[in-house]
Design a protein around this motif. Structure first.
Motif, PDB file in Angstrom:
ATOM      1  N   CYS A   1      -3.000  -4.429   6.162  1.00 39.96           N
ATOM      2  CA  CYS A   1      -4.078  -3.441   6.036  1.00 39.96           C
ATOM      3  C   CYS A   1      -5.134  -3.907   5.039  1.00 39.96           C
ATOM      4  O   CYS A   1      -6.340  -3.759   5.282  1.00 39.96           O
ATOM      5  N   ARG A   2      -4.700  -4.468   3.924  1.00 39.51           N
ATOM      6  CA  ARG A   2      -5.656  -4.966   2.929  1.00 39.51           C
ATOM      7  C   ARG A   2      -6.468  -6.134   3.494  1.00 39.51           C
ATOM      8  O   ARG A   2      -7.676  -6.248   3.243  1.00 39.51           O
ATOM      9  N   LEU A  24      -9.178  -4.773   5.691  1.00 40.89           N
ATOM     10  CA  LEU A  24     -10.297  -4.240   4.926  1.00 40.89           C
ATOM     11  C   LEU A  24     -11.230  -5.352   4.454  1.00 40.89           C
ATOM     12  O   LEU A  24     -12.455  -5.245   4.546  1.00 40.89           O
ATOM     13  N   GLU A  82     -10.739   0.477  -0.506  1.00 36.65           N
ATOM     14  CA  GLU A  82      -9.441   0.043  -1.025  1.00 36.65           C
ATOM     15  C   GLU A  82      -8.740   1.173  -1.770  1.00 36.65           C
ATOM     16  O   GLU A  82      -7.512   1.322  -1.668  1.00 36.65           O
ATOM     17  N   LEU A 111      -7.380   3.461   0.864  1.00 39.63           N
ATOM     18  CA  LEU A 111      -6.207   2.849   1.491  1.00 39.63           C
ATOM     19  C   LEU A 111      -4.994   2.943   0.581  1.00 39.63           C
ATOM     20  O   LEU A 111      -3.883   3.229   1.044  1.00 39.63           O
ATOM     21  N   GLN A 141      -3.414   6.287   0.832  1.00 40.18           N
ATOM     22  CA  GLN A 141      -2.668   6.432   2.078  1.00 40.18           C
ATOM     23  C   GLN A 141      -1.355   5.655   2.028  1.00 40.18           C
ATOM     24  O   GLN A 141      -0.311   6.134   2.469  1.00 40.18           O
TER      25      GLN A 141
END
Length: 339
Positions: free
Chosen positions: A186-187, A190, A206, A209, A212
């Protein structure tokens, strides 16, 4: 919540339904099929409809169990509404891709974080696929004649579906047990979005995220610390799929037929369901009807199999789509007022 792609999917599904009915009822077969339908015993068909209500209700039970474990006190009726929305959007989108996002969307409107909603759907998918595969494997042993009734084409589809489902399920279990790789992915996404200028404020994105992911980690920890939860979900899902697989049996009895056991009919349906589950068509329309005609011809006979297919699909798909679509519209209006 209906988007352009959803409307396109519904249009495609309608076209396929019409083409399927034309193939089934053409050539003077419509009168024969209608005569068989008129002879159907309504109490058995009503039972079939009740089984589909139970199907949605059991998914509501699973939503309730998982959300309660994460600390969300959501009334059962709302959990059933989530399940109805999931069924409806799964039915009108290719490969059932719209069902779970819809449930997460409406859970969020009821105060459940997107991370927890996504985690519930991930857990539900794992349990659902494990039960579906287990039922399919069990069917081969409980009713050895059932796999042979599928024929070569459906047999190949079944093998592909079993393999694909097993691989995807293993991947989701890994994601649940080892969330680290998912977080790194996920990072990375981004940062890639920032390079492509799709993400304008990277620090803010960030931070969002991370919130989450923190919810996801906490929710995953809750699930790992409640091993009994998985057992309860597996039991509820087994009941859920079994009642849906019983629909052809209720139609069999409605048409006044005897001699074939409920186990044979349920086992055949478990294999048919698995075989067409990976077909990327909204509601597997067309594929499911064709698979039914092929797999059940030896059970219902050539004169009744078309009528049996229409009744089974009406009970298990067409009618539930109308009911859950109405329920989803009501849910959308209710939650819109609280946003």
């Amino acid at each position: 919540m209906l988007k352009k792609r959803d409307l396109v999917s519904m249009a495609v599904m309608a076209v396929i339904v019409c083409a399927t009915l034309w193939l089934v009822l053409g050539g003077g077969r419509a009168g024969q099929v209608w005569a068989a339908v008129k002879l159907a015993r309504w109490p058995w068909l009503v039972l079939g409809g009740c089984l589909m209500l139970c199907y949605t209700g059991m998914e509501g039970v699973q939503n309730k169990l998982a959300l309660s474990a994460m600390g969300h006190k959501i009334p059962y009726r709302h959990c059933v509404q989530f399940a109805a929305a999931g069924f409806y959007f799964s039915s009108i989108t290719p490969s059932s891709t719209g069902g779970q996002p819809a449930q997460v969307f409406y859970m969020a409107r009821r105060g459940v974080s997107a991370a927890h909603g996504t985690l519930v759907m991930l857990l539900f998918t794992i349990v659902y696929q494990v039960v579906a595969v287990a039922w399919g494997i069990a069917a081969c042993f409980l009713a050895p004649e059932a796999p042979a009734s599928l024929g070569t084409g459906l047999g190949v589809l079944l093998g592909y579906s079993l393999t694909a489902t097993a691989v995807l399920t293993a991947g989701m279990i890994f994601l649940l047990v080892k969330p680290g790789p998912a977080e790194r992915f996920c990072r990375w996404c981004l940062k890639l979005g920032a390079r492509l200028r799709l993400v304008r404020d990277l620090p803010k994105a960030e931070a969002g995220l991370e919130r989450q992911l923190e919810d996801y980690r906490n929710g995953a920890a809750v699930i790992r610390s409640h091993p009994a939860l998985v057992g309860k979900l597996l039991l509820a899902c087994t009941v859920q799929l079994t009642v849906r697989y019983l629909i052809p049996w209720t139609v069999y009895r409605a048409l006044g037929l005897t001699g074939c056991t409920a186990l044979r009919l349920v086992s055949t349906q478990a294999l048919v369901y698995l075989a067409v589950s990976c077909v990327p068509i909204p509601g597997t329309v067309g594929a499911a009807e064709g698979a039914f005609l092929s797999a059940y011809r030896g059970i219902f006979g050539g004169d009744l199999v078309a009528a049996a297919m229409l009744l089974s699909r009406t009970l298990a798909f067409y009618l539930p789509v109308l009911v859950t679509g109405t329920a989803t519209a009501i849910l959308h209006r209710q939650t819109a007022k609280t946003c």
